[in-house]
Design a protein around this motif. Structure first.
Motif, PDB file in Angstrom:
ATOM      1  N   GLN A   1       1.118  -0.841   0.097  1.00 28.03           N
ATOM      2  CA  GLN A   1      -0.108   0.250   0.116  1.00 28.03           C
ATOM      3  C   GLN A   1       0.878   1.336   0.654  1.00 28.03           C
ATOM      4  O   GLN A   1       1.285   1.836   0.571  1.00 28.03           O
ATOM      5  CB  GLN A   1      -1.521   0.194   1.431  1.00 28.03           C
ATOM      6  CG  GLN A   1      -1.566  -0.788   0.863  1.00 28.03           C
ATOM      7  CD  GLN A   1      -3.196  -0.666   2.512  1.00 28.03           C
ATOM      8  OE1 GLN A   1      -2.555  -0.533   3.990  1.00 28.03           O
ATOM      9  NE2 GLN A   1      -4.105  -1.442   1.638  1.00 28.03           N
ATOM     10  N   ALA A   2       1.194   1.538  -1.151  1.00 21.93           N
ATOM     11  CA  ALA A   2       2.019   2.276  -1.029  1.00 21.93           C
ATOM     12  C   ALA A   2       2.165   3.838  -1.123  1.00 21.93           C
ATOM     13  O   ALA A   2       0.442   4.530  -1.290  1.00 21.93           O
ATOM     14  CB  ALA A   2       3.199   2.508  -2.380  1.00 21.93           C
ATOM     15  N   GLY A   3       2.912   4.927   0.273  1.00 21.39           N
ATOM     16  CA  GLY A   3       1.628   5.177   0.730  1.00 21.39           C
ATOM     17  C   GLY A   3       1.978   6.003   1.897  1.00 21.39           C
ATOM     18  O   GLY A   3       1.510   6.821   2.359  1.00 21.39           O
ATOM     19  N   ARG A   4       1.490   4.940   2.235  1.00 21.07           N
ATOM     20  CA  ARG A   4      -0.036   4.308   3.473  1.00 21.07           C
ATOM     21  C   ARG A   4       1.414   5.008   4.946  1.00 21.07           C
ATOM     22  O   ARG A   4       1.228   5.062   5.744  1.00 21.07           O
ATOM     23  CB  ARG A   4      -0.572   3.632   3.731  1.00 21.07           C
ATOM     24  CG  ARG A   4      -1.558   3.167   4.072  1.00 21.07           C
ATOM     25  CD  ARG A   4      -2.943   2.266   5.111  1.00 21.07           C
ATOM     26  NE  ARG A   4      -3.346   2.003   5.372  1.00 21.07           N
ATOM     27  CZ  ARG A   4      -4.281   1.640   5.630  1.00 21.07           C
ATOM     28  NH1 ARG A   4      -4.684   0.283   5.419  1.00 21.07           N
ATOM     29  NH2 ARG A   4      -5.254   1.589   7.218  1.00 21.07           N
ATOM     30  N   PHE A   5       2.179   3.747   4.575  1.00 23.67           N
ATOM     31  CA  PHE A   5       2.841   3.940   5.709  1.00 23.67           C
ATOM     32  C   PHE A   5       4.487   4.472   5.676  1.00 23.67           C
ATOM     33  O   PHE A   5       5.979   3.985   5.243  1.00 23.67           O
ATOM     34  CB  PHE A   5       3.114   2.162   6.440  1.00 23.67           C
ATOM     35  CG  PHE A   5       1.407   1.620   6.552  1.00 23.67           C
ATOM     36  CD1 PHE A   5       0.888   2.368   7.263  1.00 23.67           C
ATOM     37  CD2 PHE A   5       1.339   1.297   5.767  1.00 23.67           C
ATOM     38  CE1 PHE A   5       0.127   1.591   7.778  1.00 23.67           C
ATOM     39  CE2 PHE A   5       0.185   0.637   6.275  1.00 23.67           C
ATOM     40  CZ  PHE A   5      -0.500   0.991   7.144  1.00 23.67           C
TER      41      PHE A   5
ATOM     42  N   THR B   1      10.359   0.187  16.416  1.00 19.55           N
ATOM     43  CA  THR B   1       9.464  -0.056  17.078  1.00 19.55           C
ATOM     44  C   THR B   1       8.987   1.566  17.970  1.00 19.55           C
ATOM     45  O   THR B   1       8.135   1.891  19.165  1.00 19.55           O
ATOM     46  CB  THR B   1       9.980  -1.046  18.458  1.00 19.55           C
ATOM     47  OG1 THR B   1      11.048  -0.947  19.478  1.00 19.55           O
ATOM     48  CG2 THR B   1       9.477  -1.831  18.124  1.00 19.55           C
ATOM     49  N   GLN B   2      10.386   2.078  17.232  1.00 19.93           N
ATOM     50  CA  GLN B   2      10.151   3.748  18.431  1.00 19.93           C
ATOM     51  C   GLN B   2       9.276   4.552  17.536  1.00 19.93           C
ATOM     52  O   GLN B   2       8.429   5.121  18.346  1.00 19.93           O
ATOM     53  CB  GLN B   2      11.388   4.382  17.514  1.00 19.93           C
ATOM     54  CG  GLN B   2      12.811   3.750  18.746  1.00 19.93           C
ATOM     55  CD  GLN B   2      14.146   4.006  17.955  1.00 19.93           C
ATOM     56  OE1 GLN B   2      14.124   5.507  18.421  1.00 19.93           O
ATOM     57  NE2 GLN B   2      14.388   4.380  16.695  1.00 19.93           N
ATOM     58  N   TYR B   3       8.466   3.522  16.122  1.00 21.14           N
ATOM     59  CA  TYR B   3       7.619   4.824  15.886  1.00 21.14           C
ATOM     60  C   TYR B   3       6.309   4.019  14.972  1.00 21.14           C
ATOM     61  O   TYR B   3       5.200   4.693  14.423  1.00 21.14           O
ATOM     62  CB  TYR B   3       8.057   4.852  14.365  1.00 21.14           C
ATOM     63  CG  TYR B   3       9.633   5.895  14.607  1.00 21.14           C
ATOM     64  CD1 TYR B   3       9.868   7.108  14.782  1.00 21.14           C
ATOM     65  CD2 TYR B   3      10.685   5.314  14.447  1.00 21.14           C
ATOM     66  CE1 TYR B   3      10.886   7.561  14.446  1.00 21.14           C
ATOM     67  CE2 TYR B   3      12.257   5.414  14.241  1.00 21.14           C
ATOM     68  CZ  TYR B   3      12.157   7.108  14.479  1.00 21.14           C
ATOM     69  OH  TYR B   3      13.011   7.870  14.684  1.00 21.14           O
ATOM     70  N   ALA B   4       6.113   2.503  15.532  1.00 26.83           N
ATOM     71  CA  ALA B   4       5.306   1.967  15.518  1.00 26.83           C
ATOM     72  C   ALA B   4       3.996   2.395  16.037  1.00 26.83           C
ATOM     73  O   ALA B   4       2.705   2.823  14.691  1.00 26.83           O
ATOM     74  CB  ALA B   4       5.686   0.693  16.144  1.00 26.83           C
ATOM     75  N   GLU B   5       3.592   2.851  17.333  1.00 26.23           N
ATOM     76  CA  GLU B   5       2.026   4.113  17.411  1.00 26.23           C
ATOM     77  C   GLU B   5       2.567   4.696  17.248  1.00 26.23           C
ATOM     78  O   GLU B   5       0.996   4.814  16.672  1.00 26.23           O
ATOM     79  CB  GLU B   5       2.703   3.841  18.936  1.00 26.23           C
ATOM     80  CG  GLU B   5       1.747   4.301  19.759  1.00 26.23           C
ATOM     81  CD  GLU B   5       1.338   4.004  21.225  1.00 26.23           C
ATOM     82  OE1 GLU B   5       0.002   4.777  21.923  1.00 26.23           O
ATOM     83  OE2 GLU B   5       2.359   3.916  21.581  1.00 26.23           O
ATOM     84  N   GLN B   6       2.926   5.425  16.435  1.00 28.62           N
ATOM     85  CA  GLN B   6       2.901   6.490  15.306  1.00 28.62           C
ATOM     86  C   GLN B   6       2.370   6.243  14.015  1.00 28.62           C
ATOM     87  O   GLN B   6       1.377   6.918  13.586  1.00 28.62           O
ATOM     88  CB  GLN B   6       3.914   7.157  15.286  1.00 28.62           C
ATOM     89  CG  GLN B   6       4.399   8.724  14.265  1.00 28.62           C
ATOM     90  CD  GLN B   6       5.593   9.730  14.033  1.00 28.62           C
ATOM     91  OE1 GLN B   6       6.187   9.300  15.317  1.00 28.62           O
ATOM     92  NE2 GLN B   6       4.938  10.669  13.801  1.00 28.62           N
TER      93      GLN B   6
ATOM     94  N   MET C   1       1.284   3.114  13.201  1.00 29.93           N
ATOM     95  CA  MET C   1       0.659   2.211  12.942  1.00 29.93           C
ATOM     96  C   MET C   1      -0.392   2.113  14.299  1.00 29.93           C
ATOM     97  O   MET C   1      -0.404   0.255  14.796  1.00 29.93           O
ATOM     98  CB  MET C   1       1.045   0.283  12.590  1.00 29.93           C
ATOM     99  CG  MET C   1       1.852   0.595  11.416  1.00 29.93           C
ATOM    100  SD  MET C   1       2.925  -1.178  11.191  1.00 29.93           S
ATOM    101  CE  MET C   1       3.253  -0.528   9.398  1.00 29.93           C
ATOM    102  N   GLY C   2      -0.681   2.990  15.048  1.00 29.52           N
ATOM    103  CA  GLY C   2      -1.043   2.811  15.984  1.00 29.52           C
ATOM    104  C   GLY C   2      -2.176   2.540  16.003  1.00 29.52           C
ATOM    105  O   GLY C   2      -2.783   2.004  17.483  1.00 29.52           O
TER     106      GLY C   2
ATOM    107  N   THR D   1       8.735  13.709   6.820  1.00 30.00           N
ATOM    108  CA  THR D   1       8.191  14.240   7.369  1.00 30.00           C
ATOM    109  C   THR D   1       6.837  14.660   7.121  1.00 30.00           C
ATOM    110  O   THR D   1       6.070  15.717   8.494  1.00 30.00           O
ATOM    111  CB  THR D   1       8.844  15.554   6.636  1.00 30.00           C
ATOM    112  OG1 THR D   1      10.036  15.352   6.671  1.00 30.00           O
ATOM    113  CG2 THR D   1       8.710  17.414   6.952  1.00 30.00           C
ATOM    114  N   ALA D   2       6.790  14.705   5.776  1.00 36.06           N
ATOM    115  CA  ALA D   2       4.684  15.137   6.017  1.00 36.06           C
ATOM    116  C   ALA D   2       3.959  14.043   6.995  1.00 36.06           C
ATOM    117  O   ALA D   2       2.851  14.165   7.111  1.00 36.06           O
ATOM    118  CB  ALA D   2       4.551  14.705   4.838  1.00 36.06           C
ATOM    119  N   ALA D   3       4.524  13.084   7.201  1.00 36.99           N
ATOM    120  CA  ALA D   3       3.357  12.445   8.057  1.00 36.99           C
ATOM    121  C   ALA D   3       3.914  12.181   9.376  1.00 36.99           C
ATOM    122  O   ALA D   3       3.281  11.421  10.560  1.00 36.99           O
ATOM    123  CB  ALA D   3       3.815  10.365   7.590  1.00 36.99           C
TER     124      ALA D   3
END
Length: 342
Positions: A94-98, A125-130, A132-133, A315-317
């Motif tokens: 799913q390109a662009g989603r993550f 794991t530092q960014y997973a909640e941000q 794929m929360g 950055t946009a994410a």
């Protein structure tokens, strides 16, 4: 739900599950590769078996392979929405989603699918909640570096792909394909043989043994002999399922959602892919193309363009400092002996 006769790995898990107590929890684990794939037989099955043993039989994991419960690109939403309890995800489908985890898709980043998987798990794991929360990210790992495989050659430099239709493994390489003057044909790996045999694609991507596993070694006989990219995979657990586990059962699951397990489930797969390359080198009718210095520089220049694009997207994410994040990932890969070696 009625179990498919193809869910052979479930029977293996049950065979090893201790009979000390009745199971209190049964979890469905869905994936989209064949049941004979090493990530199933030597990754998911031992993982599920270990959960059964550590929980004294309270937790049973039933494994459903080969897109039985849903198509490969749908697996993130399947875990999020509770269609399945656990799913095996290629975020790049799913390109662009993550955009944050897409750092792992960049060319010339990793040297292997083993220790690099441990480093990637620790980093993400530092960014997973941000990012794929709405699921619980359990494991993150890679496959052994892959490359391009074509029905015709030469395919040593980026310019050789101009005008070709190419099946990408994930979104970042799809953009690379477009930047080479080729056209990406977005189909998941289970559909690889169909698109190649029909002429809908001239080139596919993948690590070496995937060509034999998905039955295309008789179609793609020209190979770019360059460890170009990898693919990040995520094992995601439905958030309600995870949160509603008892403390005791959740502790068992947490013990199986570690960087050590990320490396453990990826290692047999990586070794199988690594060991498959000599078959193509030695088999008559297959041609290997090694880029010269000028062509390698062209590949690396395209890679730098993708890194700049990744930073913009991250950055946009909401990633505050993409340069620092990528430098952190690269440092972890170096420390784990998993960084790309020129």
């Amino acid at each position: 739900m009625k179990k498919s006769v193809f869910a052979a790995s479930t029977a293996l898990v049950l065979a090893f599950a201790p009979a000390v107590q009745a199971q209190e929890v049964t979890l469905t684990l869905s994936h989209w590769v064949p049941p004979v794939h090493t990530v199933d037989t030597l990754g998911m099955v031992p993982w599920a078996q270990s959960i059964a043993e550590e929980s004294n039989g309270r937790i049973q994991v039933d494994i459903y392979p080969a897109q039985q419960l849903g198509a490969a690109p749908d697996h993130y939403d399947m875990a999020r929405d509770g269609v399945v309890d656990i799913s095996f995800i290629n975020p790049g489908y799913q390109a662009g989603r993550f955009p944050i985890i897409a750092a792992a898709e960049l060319p010339f980043l990793v040297s292997n699918g083993t220790s690099a998987s441990r480093a990637l798990h620790e980093w993400y794991t530092q960014y997973a909640e941000q990012e794929m929360g709405d699921v619980h990210v359990c494991l993150v790992h890679l496959h052994e570096p892959g490359t391009f495989h074509a029905t015709r050659g030469p395919i040593a430099g980026p310019e050789d792909f101009a005008g070709m239709n190419v099946r990408p493994p994930q979104g970042t390489i799809a953009r690379l394909i477009g930047n080479m003057g080729a056209s990406p044909v977005q189909v998941p790996v289970p559909e690889m043989r169909e698109i190649l045999s029909s002429g809908g694609a001239d080139v596919t991507s993948g690590p070496w043994n995937s060509l034999r596993l998905f039955g295309v070694e008789d179609i793609v006989t020209h190979h770019l002999d360059l460890p170009l990219y990898s693919v990040a995979f995520v094992w995601a657990i439905n958030l309600d399922v995870y949160n509603n586990l008892s403390d005791e059962n959740r502790a068992v699951i947490d013990n199986h959602c570690t960087s050590e397990w990320a490396e453990r489930v990826s290692t047999p797969w990586a070794m199988q892919e690594r060991e498959a390359r000599p078959y193509f080198v030695e088999t008559e009718g297959h041609t290997m193309y090694t880029p010269n210095a000028e062509q390698l520089a062209q590949w690396q220049e395209l890679s730098q363009e993708l890194r700049a694009e990744w930073a913009t997207n991250a950055t946009a994410a909401g990633l505050a400092d993409p340069a620092a994040a990528l430098a952190d990932l690269e440092a972890r890969l170096v420390a784990a002996d998993g960084a790309y070696q020129p």
